[in-house]
Design a protein around this motif. Sequence first.
Motif, short mmCIF file in Angstrom:
data_model
loop_
_atom_site.label_atom_id
_atom_site.label_comp_id
_atom_site.label_asym_id
_atom_site.label_seq_id
_atom_site.Cartn_x
_atom_site.Cartn_y
_atom_site.Cartn_z
N LEU A 1 10.57 12.88 12.30
CA LEU A 1 9.96 12.43 10.93
C LEU A 1 8.72 13.46 10.63
O LEU A 1 8.22 14.06 11.66
N TYR A 2 8.84 13.92 9.58
CA TYR A 2 7.96 15.16 9.03
C TYR A 2 8.06 16.22 9.94
O TYR A 2 7.32 16.79 10.57
N PRO A 3 9.46 16.89 9.82
CA PRO A 3 9.55 18.08 10.68
C PRO A 3 8.70 19.27 10.07
O PRO A 3 8.41 19.12 9.00
N ASN B 1 7.75 4.82 -2.16
CA ASN B 1 6.59 4.85 -1.13
C ASN B 1 6.11 6.24 -1.22
O ASN B 1 6.78 7.10 -0.29
N ASP B 2 5.28 6.62 -2.23
CA ASP B 2 4.81 7.91 -2.29
C ASP B 2 6.01 8.58 -2.81
O ASP B 2 7.00 8.38 -3.33
N THR B 3 5.86 10.12 -2.71
CA THR B 3 6.86 10.74 -3.27
C THR B 3 7.94 11.23 -2.64
O THR B 3 9.16 11.82 -3.11
N GLY C 1 -6.96 2.40 2.76
CA GLY C 1 -7.26 2.10 4.03
C GLY C 1 -6.63 0.77 4.47
O GLY C 1 -6.50 0.01 3.43
N THR C 2 -6.07 0.34 5.45
CA THR C 2 -5.72 -0.88 5.63
C THR C 2 -6.21 -1.40 7.35
O THR C 2 -6.36 -2.44 7.51
N GLY C 3 -6.32 -0.36 8.24
CA GLY C 3 -7.14 -0.50 9.38
C GLY C 3 -8.30 -1.41 8.99
O GLY C 3 -8.73 -2.48 9.49
C1 OAK Z 1 1.26 9.61 3.91
C2 OAK Z 1 2.07 10.73 3.75
C3 OAK Z 1 2.20 11.24 2.34
C4 OAK Z 1 0.99 10.49 1.45
C5 OAK Z 1 0.55 9.53 1.91
C6 OAK Z 1 0.47 9.28 2.99
C7 OAK Z 1 -0.30 7.95 3.48
O1 OAK Z 1 -0.33 7.38 4.72
N1 OAK Z 1 -1.43 7.48 2.81
C8 OAK Z 1 -2.09 6.59 3.24
O2 OAK Z 1 -1.65 5.28 2.81
C9 OAK Z 1 -2.03 3.98 3.07
C10 OAK Z 1 -1.46 2.76 2.59
O3 OAK Z 1 -1.53 2.87 0.97
C11 OAK Z 1 -3.66 4.09 2.73
O4 OAK Z 1 -4.35 2.83 3.01
C12 OAK Z 1 -4.24 5.21 3.03
O5 OAK Z 1 -5.65 5.29 2.77
C13 OAK Z 1 -3.43 6.42 2.96
O6 OAK Z 1 -4.03 7.77 3.34
#
Ligand code: OAK
Length: 755
Positions: free
Chosen positions: A224-226, A275-277, A600-602
Amino acid sequence: MLNLNERAQAQFNQPLSELSHAEIYKILLDLVQEKTAAMPQNEGKRKLYYISAEFLIGKLLSNNLLNLGLYDDVAAELAENGTSLAEVEEAEAEPSLGNGGLGRLAACFLDSIATLGLNGDGVGLNYHFGLFRQYFEDNKQSYKPDEWLDHPTWLNKSDISYKVPFGKFTLQSTLYEIDVPGYNQPNVNKLRLFDLDTVNPEIIEESSINFDKTQIEENLTLFLYPDDSDRNGNLLRIYQQYFMVSNGAQLAIQEAIERGSNIHDLAEYVVVQINDTHPTFIIPEFVRLLTTEHGIDFEEAVEITRNVVAFTNHTILSEALEKWPLSDIHEVIPEIAKIITKLDEIIKDEFPDKPAVQIIDKWGTVHMASIAIHFGFSINGVAALHTEILKNNELNHFYEIYPEKFSNKTNGITFRRWLMASNPSLTNFIDEHIGTKWREDADLTDLLAFENDDKALDELRRIKRENKNALADHLQRTRDINIDRHSIVDVQIKRIHEYKRQQMLALYIIYKYHEIKAGNIPGTPITIIFGGKAAPAYTIAKDIIHLILSLSELIENDLDVAPHLKVVFVDNYNVSEAEYLIPAANISEQISLASKEASGTGNMKFMLNGALTIMTWDGANVEIAEQVGEENVYPFGKSSEEIVNLYATDGYDPQDYYKQERIQPIVDFIISDELMAYGIPERLNRLYNDITNKDYFMALIDLEEFIDVKEKVYYDYEDRRDWTRRSLINIANAGYFSADRTIAEYNKDIWHLDQ
Ligand code: OAK
């Protein structure tokens, strides 16, 4: 009765009580797999595909037993045979399919999607070695491949396979699947992970995570992410992303046709949440498949795609907003490069005077988020503040064009894993005090009736003590680390990044070390625990780890201080470690630079498990404070408006803060002879220079206030009754952060799946 003994006899020719944990694990794995294989899939005309580069699913045994309603029976049978689920689960390898918050969120979402009975699967890649396995040597982060596939897994090989056409060759995929049962649900969903039969772990150089980045057939799903710090690394990331989305798009179209779609109406059958880009190439890939394989003209293909794809943004950090040189895309996937160029022309025609919203900029760089926003129908942020920042700052130019596409979906966590499976004592406590309805609706507010009930508060304290003991035993057993079981447990666990400001907590530790040396002994001993990985190419993050490990050793060796303060860095932090740490924590460190942590989710997991939060006004912390009341958290630091403004005006100089009386000696200690005895001068000097001259994520700006609030927290902890009362109030108000709520919102506003 599940008759595990019969299975033990049949499978291993021995009674259960004679089997190893690994053997019992195998029996339970098979049992669960048989059950879920016999359960029907969720159905519905429309189906969701949640596509993500990461799925940080954690170990699955307890969670699956719980969702299937088998947990109590299995626990009882194991107890009769002299063992426990916790022990058996030690034999399970944690899948290495994710890195941080985005990946864990995807895993919580799969649980909630199944629990709400929605027709939706996860789609990703089956990484053989995940990110990497972290270990520490000479107070430095080191790397090993994470060999999770060498153990029995939950993967089932399917007979589904697609051809993925790259410019220079075509690869054939193999699909592996993991069943995803919901909580008390008759049906299941799946996590679908694409892989390649030709991947070859042998190409990894001895005791490293290095390999030949050009051998795509052999390396595609290794990591993952090389590393993408060179061009071949960039190209490999494009290969990976395209492999993931081409498979995902082909799967979605094939299944839609099987459910009755005539392709023109694809959007009635399919919704894809990216899920993101990382999965953005699915947009041009849909256009390619619709035009070349299904005879649809270009304009209609673009329109269909636009009605299928929805995008979630998880960060405003510019380095994470992906951009690729068009020439790199062209080299790997020329057909896709051509489609992106056509999409870019559409946008250039429509918005000729808006450079900020272009797909391809004047340097020939492709902005992935621009594709996702123009050619998707929805974009959402992951906490209220984050979405406001997207709308008003980072993505304001897009918001002006498409205000109706933007919405907020504040993140959530699954209570099944983060309460019921990982904190059974607290779960029982809740059941006994307010009944079990909360297991369905996550409403814990009836606990507020016990705010002043001494018996309940005593019970809650006993549970926290038990969980600390479990953590202490675990650290002792796995790492030979001893923590004081009566200490206050103060935890910061997350990826290592300057914006999350682990370095600020390290600076506080330096402060506290000197306080204790000067005779100011804390009322209760303090254990500060870190966990998290630094990206291998992120030098400063690795230097921060080095600072913390060096401090930890210095304090350990100082007989005046060691009884009162201990610093632990848990190596290879992952979901399984979190499941020990979070139930045991008294203090949750959520101290990111305001505006930088999307959600954040932690923070939510700690709150649910009764820790009190030290927090900046960032991400979902803001909503935690809203839910629980400001008097039940510890806020500090500059506001996000102030920080956004400082960046806009270039108005921050660390020297202004470094010169403060209390701060300078703390920061200077990084390069003191005392610390250098445990650290590496090159690394400590580099970090010192960075903090004093650059400090891009402003660790010094909030340090004064942070020290004061930390002192207040430790002082307040001395009133155990009142601390426990506020702990109870935190638990009682955590219901909003159930991922079931989040998923219901996604479904109502974006996905529109039948229920
Ligand atoms: C990882 C790779 C690229 C872009 C974002 C991330 C990532 O892990 N972002 C995190 O996503 C969580 C879920 O939405 C958030 O709670 C974190 O704040 C955010 O850093």
